[in-house]
Design an enzyme around this catalytic site. Structure first.
Site, PDB file in Angstrom:
ATOM      1  N   SER A  14      62.185  11.301  47.302  1.00 33.78           N
ATOM      2  CA  SER A  14      61.788  11.272  48.923  1.00 33.78           C
ATOM      3  C   SER A  14      61.638  10.271  49.519  1.00 33.78           C
ATOM      4  O   SER A  14      60.677  10.424  50.740  1.00 33.78           O
ATOM      5  CB  SER A  14      60.012  10.998  48.133  1.00 33.78           C
ATOM      6  OG  SER A  14      59.644  10.685  47.216  1.00 33.78           O
TER       7      SER A  14
ATOM      8  N   THR B 220      36.095  38.188  80.877  1.00 36.00           N
ATOM      9  CA  THR B 220      36.336  39.134  79.561  1.00 36.00           C
ATOM     10  C   THR B 220      37.458  40.157  79.662  1.00 36.00           C
ATOM     11  O   THR B 220      37.148  40.730  80.322  1.00 36.00           O
ATOM     12  CB  THR B 220      34.735  39.581  78.989  1.00 36.00           C
ATOM     13  OG1 THR B 220      34.820  40.596  79.909  1.00 36.00           O
ATOM     14  CG2 THR B 220      33.306  38.666  79.102  1.00 36.00           C
ATOM     15  N   HIS B 221      37.603  39.956  78.990  1.00 39.95           N
ATOM     16  CA  HIS B 221      39.400  40.690  78.634  1.00 39.95           C
ATOM     17  C   HIS B 221      40.478  40.223  79.672  1.00 39.95           C
ATOM     18  O   HIS B 221      40.939  41.083  80.139  1.00 39.95           O
ATOM     19  CB  HIS B 221      39.190  42.583  78.432  1.00 39.95           C
ATOM     20  CG  HIS B 221      37.384  42.583  77.646  1.00 39.95           C
ATOM     21  ND1 HIS B 221      37.803  43.226  76.390  1.00 39.95           N
ATOM     22  CD2 HIS B 221      36.584  42.665  78.085  1.00 39.95           C
ATOM     23  CE1 HIS B 221      36.554  43.126  75.856  1.00 39.95           C
ATOM     24  NE2 HIS B 221      35.404  42.981  77.032  1.00 39.95           N
TER      25      HIS B 221
ATOM     26  N   LYS C 168      61.180  26.827  91.223  1.00 42.40           N
ATOM     27  CA  LYS C 168      60.480  26.848  90.445  1.00 42.40           C
ATOM     28  C   LYS C 168      59.289  25.679  90.070  1.00 42.40           C
ATOM     29  O   LYS C 168      60.148  24.661  90.053  1.00 42.40           O
ATOM     30  CB  LYS C 168      61.050  27.579  89.499  1.00 42.40           C
ATOM     31  CG  LYS C 168      61.688  28.909  89.308  1.00 42.40           C
ATOM     32  CD  LYS C 168      60.361  29.654  88.566  1.00 42.40           C
ATOM     33  CE  LYS C 168      60.531  29.660  87.188  1.00 42.40           C
ATOM     34  NZ  LYS C 168      60.266  31.161  86.279  1.00 42.40           N
TER      35      LYS C 168
ATOM     36  N   ASN D 202      57.817  24.753  86.373  1.00 41.60           N
ATOM     37  CA  ASN D 202      57.713  25.359  85.185  1.00 41.60           C
ATOM     38  C   ASN D 202      56.336  25.153  84.730  1.00 41.60           C
ATOM     39  O   ASN D 202      56.966  23.059  84.129  1.00 41.60           O
ATOM     40  CB  ASN D 202      58.550  25.958  84.775  1.00 41.60           C
ATOM     41  CG  ASN D 202      59.406  26.792  84.541  1.00 41.60           C
ATOM     42  OD1 ASN D 202      59.020  27.740  86.016  1.00 41.60           O
ATOM     43  ND2 ASN D 202      60.571  27.014  84.382  1.00 41.60           N
TER      44      ASN D 202
ATOM     45  N   GLU E 207      53.860  25.522  77.368  1.00 39.35           N
ATOM     46  CA  GLU E 207      53.999  26.454  76.777  1.00 39.35           C
ATOM     47  C   GLU E 207      54.845  25.337  75.158  1.00 39.35           C
ATOM     48  O   GLU E 207      54.667  26.366  73.755  1.00 39.35           O
ATOM     49  CB  GLU E 207      55.334  26.887  77.085  1.00 39.35           C
ATOM     50  CG  GLU E 207      55.035  26.989  78.881  1.00 39.35           C
ATOM     51  CD  GLU E 207      56.438  27.707  79.191  1.00 39.35           C
ATOM     52  OE1 GLU E 207      56.788  28.840  79.160  1.00 39.35           O
ATOM     53  OE2 GLU E 207      56.738  27.257  80.286  1.00 39.35           O
TER      54      GLU E 207
ATOM     55  N   TYR F   7      48.752  15.937  38.362  1.00 38.73           N
ATOM     56  CA  TYR F   7      50.129  15.426  38.452  1.00 38.73           C
ATOM     57  C   TYR F   7      51.080  16.268  38.603  1.00 38.73           C
ATOM     58  O   TYR F   7      51.989  16.289  37.455  1.00 38.73           O
ATOM     59  CB  TYR F   7      50.293  14.468  38.959  1.00 38.73           C
ATOM     60  CG  TYR F   7      52.121  14.247  39.715  1.00 38.73           C
ATOM     61  CD1 TYR F   7      51.609  13.717  41.599  1.00 38.73           C
ATOM     62  CD2 TYR F   7      53.032  13.961  39.881  1.00 38.73           C
ATOM     63  CE1 TYR F   7      52.687  14.074  42.002  1.00 38.73           C
ATOM     64  CE2 TYR F   7      54.274  13.899  40.137  1.00 38.73           C
ATOM     65  CZ  TYR F   7      54.138  13.758  41.593  1.00 38.73           C
ATOM     66  OH  TYR F   7      55.232  13.507  42.421  1.00 38.73           O
TER      67      TYR F   7
ATOM     68  N   GLN G 248      55.199  16.572  45.756  1.00 40.49           N
ATOM     69  CA  GLN G 248      55.704  15.380  46.848  1.00 40.49           C
ATOM     70  C   GLN G 248      55.683  16.229  48.089  1.00 40.49           C
ATOM     71  O   GLN G 248      56.906  15.653  49.137  1.00 40.49           O
ATOM     72  CB  GLN G 248      56.907  15.018  45.798  1.00 40.49           C
ATOM     73  CG  GLN G 248      57.968  14.161  46.621  1.00 40.49           C
ATOM     74  CD  GLN G 248      59.132  13.357  45.651  1.00 40.49           C
ATOM     75  OE1 GLN G 248      59.196  12.444  45.200  1.00 40.49           O
ATOM     76  NE2 GLN G 248      60.265  13.816  45.234  1.00 40.49           N
TER      77      GLN G 248
ATOM     78  N   LYS H  10      54.176  15.668  51.612  1.00 41.29           N
ATOM     79  CA  LYS H  10      53.938  14.846  52.796  1.00 41.29           C
ATOM     80  C   LYS H  10      54.534  15.150  54.262  1.00 41.29           C
ATOM     81  O   LYS H  10      53.828  14.604  55.513  1.00 41.29           O
ATOM     82  CB  LYS H  10      55.049  13.001  52.478  1.00 41.29           C
ATOM     83  CG  LYS H  10      53.931  12.293  51.333  1.00 41.29           C
ATOM     84  CD  LYS H  10      55.093  11.800  50.708  1.00 41.29           C
ATOM     85  CE  LYS H  10      53.985  11.078  49.117  1.00 41.29           C
ATOM     86  NZ  LYS H  10      54.270  12.899  48.287  1.00 41.29           N
TER      87      LYS H  10
HETATM   88  N1  ARG Z   1      57.134  10.124  45.442  1.00 41.11           N
HETATM   89  C1  ARG Z   1      56.500  11.037  43.909  1.00 41.11           C
HETATM   90  C2  ARG Z   1      55.723  11.500  45.420  1.00 41.11           C
HETATM   91  O1  ARG Z   1      55.390  11.821  46.333  1.00 41.11           O
HETATM   92  C3  ARG Z   1      55.707   9.611  43.421  1.00 41.11           C
HETATM   93  C4  ARG Z   1      55.086  10.372  42.492  1.00 41.11           C
HETATM   94  C5  ARG Z   1      55.480  10.444  40.751  1.00 41.11           C
HETATM   95  N2  ARG Z   1      55.039   9.811  40.187  1.00 41.11           N
HETATM   96  C6  ARG Z   1      55.947  10.906  38.572  1.00 41.11           C
HETATM   97  N3  ARG Z   1      54.851  10.951  37.933  1.00 41.11           N
HETATM   98  N4  ARG Z   1      56.937  11.614  39.294  1.00 41.11           N
HETATM   99  O2  ARG Z   1      55.049  12.294  44.114  1.00 41.11           O
END
Ligand code: ARG
Length: 467
Positions: free
Chosen positions: A33, A165-166, A293, A295, A300, A327, A332, A335
């Site tokens: 990651s 309205t509408h 034009k 724009n 948009e 977990y 992961q 993010k």
């Molecule tokens: N890179 C992992 C994440 O973003 C960190 C946590 C990993 N934990 C594990 N037990 N493998 O979630």
């Protein structure tokens, strides 16, 4: 750690003890990651400094080791900030990249940093800190957008435009009133942001892998050092929970929907057919083939960014919905959704703030449009109720006949001669013309929250005191 560092080539330096060989290339690719979570470097280092400081305070590690760790982490921080840090995919994520570098910098003391924690609470911490900062930034940006609308509303508290309205002409309103509708919408978004900051303001660190730890840690101390109100209460929930990310995405989706409606109105208003507003050169583009034009590309794109944000919300809800506690690696994938949505939302708010501040408002066009489409028909009906004592339903019917007559004559209600109006209802007098202008129409709507300039000014004062 001292043992692990001897066999980095074949197996992982963090858990190599149990492994005879390194991962397959595809395993490494799907698992890593670092490509995106390097964004969390500052939060990761802050969290580690707070953790190490607490460990030393509790006598779990020595003060000397803590000093080495903190010094090393600060070195890594400046290395990353200055672009002199080599991120390695083999080291999977930001947490292990930082820790491995720490080992190179300070030696065996680095191995003590991970005492009484896990990457599970570490990532929960880093990500919470990041989302909290993003929410704070969003709050400020919304305040800027609200300020832009308040200025335009004040300037146009009396400028009459058609209310729809509408998307059909309904009743005259003021442009200031319309601007204040957006202030209410973005004010609610900002309130949601503030609530979300309150919800997430608990420190995950110390939940460890999921069960807490046997070391005598002080979670209140780390919570305080990291600016959280208090530590989270349940270690299983702590490492399972991504509500803070989902709340951010929900808020972003709702704000994005508001921004998109505004974008849509700006697109409509800036057409030559409407001509209500003219975008500044700074917030519009030309056409490579059609010289005439101008724009509304930014509007948009704001409208389109909403699609990405909604996608991120649905993605993370879907990622989370089948996961058992606590977990799982699925998490992961949280993010990138949040990072992408945050970038889109920031851009959309910034672009809209610029457009609203810069656009030229064509009050003459708005006023002319406000009077067309029999927009004061309700005022005629209300006059019949007030001055001639008709029940509203009858007044509605009489007014409908007046509108039909005006339509057949191709004129406006205020252009019908009194004799025509009296033929429809004998109680109508020439006083009726006073309410048939758009200015009289808006000025009469003094009900709380209504469009009368006096009411709009009251709304502006309310928000000025809160912005
Ligand atoms: N890179 C992992 C994440 O973003 C960190 C946590 C990993 N934990 C594990 N037990 N493998 O979630």
């Amino acid at each position: 750690m001292a043992d692990d560092t001897t066999d980095t080539k074949s197996s992982n330096q963090m858990w190599g003890g149990r492994f005879a060989s390194g991962p397959d290339a595809i395993m490494e690719e799907i698992n890593a990651s670092i490509g995106f979570d390097k964004k969390l470097f500052a939060q990761d280092i802050r969290g580690s400094i707070a953790h190490a400081t607490m460990l030393a305070h509790q006598g779990i590690i020595s003060a000397e080791d803590k000093d080495k760790i903190v010094h090393g982490l600060n070195t890594i921080l400046s290395e990353i900030e200055s672009g002199n840090f080599e991120f390695s995919r083999q080291l999977e994520d930001i947490h292990m990249n930082v820790e491995a570098r720490l080992a190179t910098l300070i030696g065996p003391a680095a191995g003590r940093l991970h005492t009484a924690r896990s990457r599970n609470d570490q990532v929960a911490l880093d990500f919470r800190l990041w989302v909290k900062e993003e929410l704070q930034k969003t709050e400020q940006m919304l305040t800027g957008l609200i300020a832009a609308f308040l200025d335009r509303a004040e300037e146009h508290a009396e400028s009459v435009m058609p209310g729809f309205t509408h998307l059909q002409t309904a009743q005259p309103v003021t442009f200031g009133h319309h601007c204040m509708a957006y202030v209410e919408m973005f004010g609610r978004d900002r309130a949601r942001v503030r609530h979300a900051i309150e919800h997430l303001d608990e420190s995950p660190i110390g939940a460890a892998a999921l069960a807490g730890t046997g070391y005598p840690i002080d979670r209140h101390m780390t919570a305080k050092a990291l600016g959280f109100r208090e530590p989270t209460r349940n270690s299983i929930d702590t490492v399972s929970d991504r509500d803070f990310a989902i709340e951010f995405l929900s808020i972003a989706a709702i704000a994005g929907m508001h921004l998109s409606r505004l974008a849509e109105e700006i697109v409509i208003w800036s057409t030559p057919q409407f001509g209500f507003v003219r975008l500044s050169d700074a917030f519009s583009t030309g056409s490579s083939i059609m010289p005439q034009k101008k724009n509304p590309d930014a509007a948009e794109l704001v409208r389109a960014k909403t699609g990405r944000i909604n996608g991120s919300l649905v993605a993370l809800l879907t990622i989370m919905k089948g996961l058992p506690l606590a977990y799982s690696k699925d998490m992961q994938e949280d993010k990138e959704q949040v990072f992408d949505a945050a970038e889109s939302l920031e851009l959309a708010i910034a672009a809209m703030t610029g457009m609203v501040r810069d656009m030229t408002v064509n009050t003459a066009r708005m006023k002319a449009a406000a009077g067309s489409g029999y927009s004061t028909a309700t005022d005629l009906a209300d006059w019949l109720v007030r001055e001639a004592g008709l029940p509203f339903r009858d007044a509605h019917h009489v007014t409908g006949r007046a509108v039909a007559l005006a339509e057949s004559k191709g004129c406006d209600l205020s252009e019908l001669p009194l004799s025509d109006l009296q033929a429809i209802h004998s109680d109508i007098t020439d006083k009726v013309y006073d309410v048939l202008t758009v200015e009289a129409s808006v000025a009469s709507r003094k009900s709380f929250g209504g469009t009368a300039p006096s009411e709009v000014r009251r709304q502006i004062a309310f928000w000025r005191a809160r912005n």
